[in-house]
Scaffold this active site. Structure first.
Site, PDB file in Angstrom:
ATOM      1  CB  SER A 135      -0.954  -0.012   1.192  1.00  0.00           C
ATOM      2  OG  SER A 135      -0.231  -0.127   2.391  1.00  0.00           O
TER       3      SER A 135
ATOM      4  CG  HIS B  72      -4.146  -1.122  -1.395  1.00  0.00           C
ATOM      5  ND1 HIS B  72      -4.729   0.116  -1.497  1.00  0.00           N
ATOM      6  CD2 HIS B  72      -3.714  -1.216  -0.117  1.00  0.00           C
ATOM      7  CE1 HIS B  72      -4.637   0.757  -0.350  1.00  0.00           C
ATOM      8  NE2 HIS B  72      -4.042  -0.041   0.511  1.00  0.00           N
TER       9      HIS B  72
ATOM     10  CE  LYS C  54      -7.298   0.084   1.705  1.00  0.00           C
ATOM     11  NZ  LYS C  54      -6.928  -0.944   2.682  1.00  0.00           N
TER      12      LYS C  54
HETATM   13  C1  PLP Z   1      -6.760  -1.302   4.074  1.00  0.00           C
HETATM   14  C2  PLP Z   1      -6.067  -2.574   4.291  1.00  0.00           C
HETATM   15  C3  PLP Z   1      -6.498  -3.473   5.273  1.00  0.00           C
HETATM   16  C4  PLP Z   1      -7.598  -3.134   6.224  1.00  0.00           C
HETATM   17  O1  PLP Z   1      -8.834  -3.218   5.613  1.00  0.00           O
HETATM   18  P1  PLP Z   1     -10.131  -2.825   6.468  1.00  0.00           P
HETATM   19  O2  PLP Z   1     -11.223  -3.563   5.798  1.00  0.00           O
HETATM   20  O3  PLP Z   1     -10.258  -1.332   6.353  1.00  0.00           O
HETATM   21  O4  PLP Z   1      -9.885  -3.254   7.859  1.00  0.00           O
HETATM   22  C5  PLP Z   1      -5.868  -4.683   5.375  1.00  0.00           C
HETATM   23  N1  PLP Z   1      -4.840  -5.011   4.573  1.00  0.00           N
HETATM   24  C6  PLP Z   1      -4.385  -4.161   3.630  1.00  0.00           C
HETATM   25  C7  PLP Z   1      -3.251  -4.570   2.757  1.00  0.00           C
HETATM   26  C8  PLP Z   1      -4.979  -2.915   3.471  1.00  0.00           C
HETATM   27  O5  PLP Z   1      -4.511  -2.076   2.558  1.00  0.00           O
END
Ligand code: PLP
Length: 397
Positions: free
Chosen positions: A183, A211, A242
């Site tokens: 990320s 992502h 996301k």
């Molecule tokens: C955003 C993210 C998470 C967390 O996701 P949520 O559903 O907001 O808890 C976990 N792993 C990665 C790689 C992320 O980018």
């Protein structure tokens, strides 16, 4: 009452501020979108949301959430195994499995919880878990909850991964854990290489595709599609928070018997509330939309290529790649925050990332492109970056 902890914490807060590392939360006064209104009334162009496909406030998604709310109610007030499973949840699990090309899927309140619950049931102290050095905090925390022996390999370095696999030859069971897309850099794991090694050394593979799900790969299935290894990942975790609408919720998707076991043993699943019906209904609508057409991921890809090409040509240091996360490397913490402030004055909302989110001395501005951006948005952003970049000496004037 002698409150020494209050004094100590205040001192640490002062240190965080003095180092230029303090994270302020800006209040947004509008729905999420390519342009957002700030609390002070200004409208700014948004280049820092995970709203990759522009679905956060999409009319079809909002309509689906309303419909699920009307048909299935607001909340379940229960965990899944007591009285918290509706047909909606079974349907969503089925849709996710179809979309990702897996056997089965189990829902969690967030991907953070999915990662918190995916390791511990499979790994006891005779097992080994091997983790990419840049894995997301939630993967690291999930691994901490196991009693397994922990090993780390240098970021995306397959030779190192192979060494760790050789060192752990005596483990009862081995699991390799990696982000699909990292990320902070926007780079993609070499999943073809990871799969080949996992095959050779008989290790399980867990990939967090938060992502990537919805837009990476030719039809947006994720990094396993982009890397040509669909059907070869044992456990995929991902988020609905996301690209898939941006509300919240997550899941683990993968091999049938592994998912079945998680329903019996995964603690964040067994001891946490069911995903709210409006989120489940809207996520189903998103997956239907993305299964019918790749138009949104195609537009995101075009936006990404345009922005990366123009910014690189202007002299900014963006590591090569194709992901809509485009990190402008600045290295200096204070410069990253000063640049974000100057961009906001130009009507562009971006955020400086610094320790502990990235390593010390690796500060950057992480730009995130969206299918909701139009070409004129991107042209405006690039012009502002060039103006501010010259003023701050980031690029030549
Ligand atoms: C955003 C993210 C998470 C967390 O996701 P949520 O559903 O907001 O808890 C976990 N792993 C990665 C790689 C992320 O980018």
């Amino acid at each position: 009452m002698t409150d020494t902890v209050g004094v100590e914490v205040q001192k640490q807060l002062d240190e965080i501020r003095a180092a230029g590392l303090y994270k302020n939360e800006r209040v947004i006064a509008s729905p999420q979108g390519p342009e957002i209104r700030l609390a002070d009334g200004r409208t700014v162009l948004n280049l820092c949301a995970n709203n990759y496909l522009g679905l956060s406030s999409h009319p079809a998604v909002i309509a689906a959430a309303h419909k699920a709310l009307d048909e299935w109610g607001y909340g379940l007030s229960s965990v899944r195994f007591i009285c918290g499973t509706q047909q909606l949840h079974k349907d969503l699990e089925c849709k996710v499995s179809q979309f990702l090309g897996t056997d089965d899927t189990i829902l969690f309140a967030a991907c953070f919880d999915a990662n918190g619950g995916v390791f511990e049931p499979f790994l006891d102290k005779e097992c080994a878990v091997i983790s990419d050095a840049l894995n997301h905090a939630s993967i690291i925390d999930g691994i901490r909850l196991t009693k397994a022996q922990r090993f780390v390999y240098e970021h995306n370095n397959l030779a190192e991964l192979e060494k760790r696999l050789q060192e752990t030859a005596n483990a009862k069971r081995r699991l390799v854990a990696t982000d699909g897309v990292f990320s902070m850099n926007g780079d993609v794991a070499d999943l073809a290489g990871v799969c080949a090694l996992a095959d050779k050394y008989k290790a399980l593979i867990m990939v967090d595709d938060s992502h990537a799900t919805g837009f990476v790969g030719k039809t947006g299935r994720g990094t396993h599609e982009a890397c040509g290894v669909m059907g070869k990942i044992d456990l995929i975790t991902t988020t609905f928070g996301k690209a898939l609408g941006g509300a919240s919720g997550g899941c683990v998707s993968g091999r049938k018997e592994l998912i079945e076991f998680l329903r019996q043993r995964s603690r964040p699943y067994l001891f946490s509330n069911t995903l709210a019906p409006p989120i489940a209904g809207a996520t189903i609508a998103v997956l239907d939309l993305l299964s019918k057409s790749t138009a949104l991921r195609d537009k995101l890809e075009a936006n990404t290529l345009f922005f990366r090409r123009e910014m690189t040509a202007a002299g900014f240091n963006i590591p090569t790649g194709t992901h809509p996360i485009a990190p402008l490397m600045l290295y200096d913490e204070k410069l990253a925050h000063a640049m974000a402030d100057a961009m906001l004055a130009e009507g562009i909302y971006v955020i400086g990332f610094s320790y502990p989110v990235v390593p010390k001395g690796q500060a950057r501005i992480r730009v995130q492109l969206s299918a909701a951006h139009e070409r004129h948005h991107l042209e405006k952003a690039i012009a502002a970056f060039i103006k501010v970049g010259k003023a701050l000496g980031v690029i030549k004037g």
